[in-house]
Design an enzyme around this catalytic site. Structure first.
Site, PDB file in Angstrom:
ATOM      1  N   ARG A 131       0.826  -1.223   0.000  1.00 26.41           N
ATOM      2  CA  ARG A 131       0.000   0.000   0.000  1.00 26.41           C
ATOM      3  C   ARG A 131       0.857   1.269   0.000  1.00 26.41           C
ATOM      4  O   ARG A 131       0.438   2.308  -0.499  1.00 26.41           O
ATOM      5  CB  ARG A 131      -0.935  -0.023   1.220  1.00 26.41           C
ATOM      6  CG  ARG A 131      -2.012   1.066   1.210  1.00 26.41           C
ATOM      7  CD  ARG A 131      -2.962   0.869   2.376  1.00 26.41           C
ATOM      8  NE  ARG A 131      -4.069   1.812   2.387  1.00 26.41           N
ATOM      9  CZ  ARG A 131      -4.323   2.666   3.375  1.00 26.41           C
ATOM     10  NH1 ARG A 131      -3.530   2.699   4.435  1.00 26.41           N
ATOM     11  NH2 ARG A 131      -5.364   3.471   3.325  1.00 26.41           N
ATOM     12  N   ILE A 155      -7.537   7.262  -0.464  1.00 25.74           N
ATOM     13  CA  ILE A 155      -7.259   5.832  -0.646  1.00 25.74           C
ATOM     14  C   ILE A 155      -8.053   5.127   0.449  1.00 25.74           C
ATOM     15  O   ILE A 155      -7.997   5.515   1.617  1.00 25.74           O
ATOM     16  CB  ILE A 155      -5.744   5.530  -0.568  1.00 25.74           C
ATOM     17  CG1 ILE A 155      -5.462   4.030  -0.749  1.00 25.74           C
ATOM     18  CG2 ILE A 155      -5.115   6.046   0.712  1.00 25.74           C
ATOM     19  CD1 ILE A 155      -3.970   3.700  -0.894  1.00 25.74           C
ATOM     20  N   SER A 156      -8.822   4.122   0.068  1.00 30.01           N
ATOM     21  CA  SER A 156      -9.755   3.490   1.007  1.00 30.01           C
ATOM     22  C   SER A 156      -9.028   2.761   2.129  1.00 30.01           C
ATOM     23  O   SER A 156      -7.874   2.352   2.003  1.00 30.01           O
ATOM     24  CB  SER A 156     -10.652   2.493   0.278  1.00 30.01           C
ATOM     25  OG  SER A 156     -11.510   3.158  -0.613  1.00 30.01           O
ATOM     26  N   GLN A 157      -9.768   2.584   3.221  1.00 29.84           N
ATOM     27  CA  GLN A 157      -9.298   1.811   4.368  1.00 29.84           C
ATOM     28  C   GLN A 157      -8.998   0.379   3.907  1.00 29.84           C
ATOM     29  O   GLN A 157      -9.832  -0.248   3.251  1.00 29.84           O
ATOM     30  CB  GLN A 157     -10.439   1.815   5.371  1.00 29.84           C
ATOM     31  CG  GLN A 157     -10.134   1.305   6.731  1.00 29.84           C
ATOM     32  CD  GLN A 157     -11.308   1.541   7.671  1.00 29.84           C
ATOM     33  OE1 GLN A 157     -12.149   2.388   7.395  1.00 29.84           O
ATOM     34  NE2 GLN A 157     -11.358   0.811   8.748  1.00 29.84           N
TER      35      GLN A 157
END
Length: 212
Positions: free
Chosen positions: A33, A59-61
């Site tokens: 990530r 940016i998503s969890q």
């Protein structure tokens, strides 16, 4: 804490949030990530939290990425459409599970930045395009799987139409300022089946192209 420890904690958090699919966990272990998080927030890349990126997006969890990917149940021969490229992190995870991933975003800058990361990571089965995601990608339809990373008031009709019979779409549904629900849509011979998965919070799905 060193990177190896952080990654172990990262995977532990995914499992504790219900991401148990072995292929999904392996894909999320392989896709770093940190490659998708720039600047000040790079040190928080392994936190289970959304982080800001360019163009006012996030940016998503990771646990939500994992749960959405798990619900999509991607198979090795599948052709997948992702609506909302964002940082490119979700598309990269999908690329390890599917035959081909098409990802679209309304922000040209996000698409070009994501393409750079895909190239650096050697992910050759992703096609990233600047397009109005609310209309899907009719030229490449039908898709085996469709993942939408922005919330619509209802599952968008054009996207439903681009789903192959037997195909699955995962989409956040609800008013942008209220609690949204993550919905899994399965296209059957006679229509669509809807399953509610969990509450989520995503940016709204916006029609048209961005200015950047």
């Amino acid at each position: 804490m060193d990177d190896a420890e952080r990654k172990m904690q990262f995977l532990f958090k995914l499992r504790s949030h219900g991401v148990t699919d072995k292929r999904v966990l392996e894909a999320m272990e392989r896709i770093d990530r940190r490659a998708f998080v720039r600047g000040l927030f790079a040190d928080r890349a392994y936190d289970d939290t959304p982080l800001p990126i360019t163009c006012g997006q996030t940016i998503s969890q990771p646990s939500v990425v994992g749960l959405m990917t798990q619900a999509l149940n991607v198979q090795p021969r599948d052709k997948v459409l992702e609506v909302g490229t964002g940082s490119g992190y979700q598309a990269a995870v999908l690329s390890l599970l599917a035959r081909r991933v098409y990802t679209v975003d309304r922000h040209r800058r996000l698409v070009s930045e994501a393409q750079e990361v895909f190239a650096a990571l050697g992910l050759t089965n992703i096609t990233a395009l600047t397009a109005d995601g609310s209309r899907g990608l009719p030229d490449q339809a039908p898709f085996d799987r469709i993942l939408v990373t922005a919330a619509a008031e209802d599952p968008p009709g054009p996207l439903l139409a681009e789903l192959r019979t037997g195909g699955i779409m995962v989409v956040p549904v609800g008013q942008s300022d209220a609690v949204q629900r993550l919905i899994k849509v399965t296209r059957t011979e006679t229509g669509y089946d809807y399953d509610e998965l969990r509450p989520v919070r995503f940016v709204p799905l916006v029609e048209g192209l961005g200015q950047d």
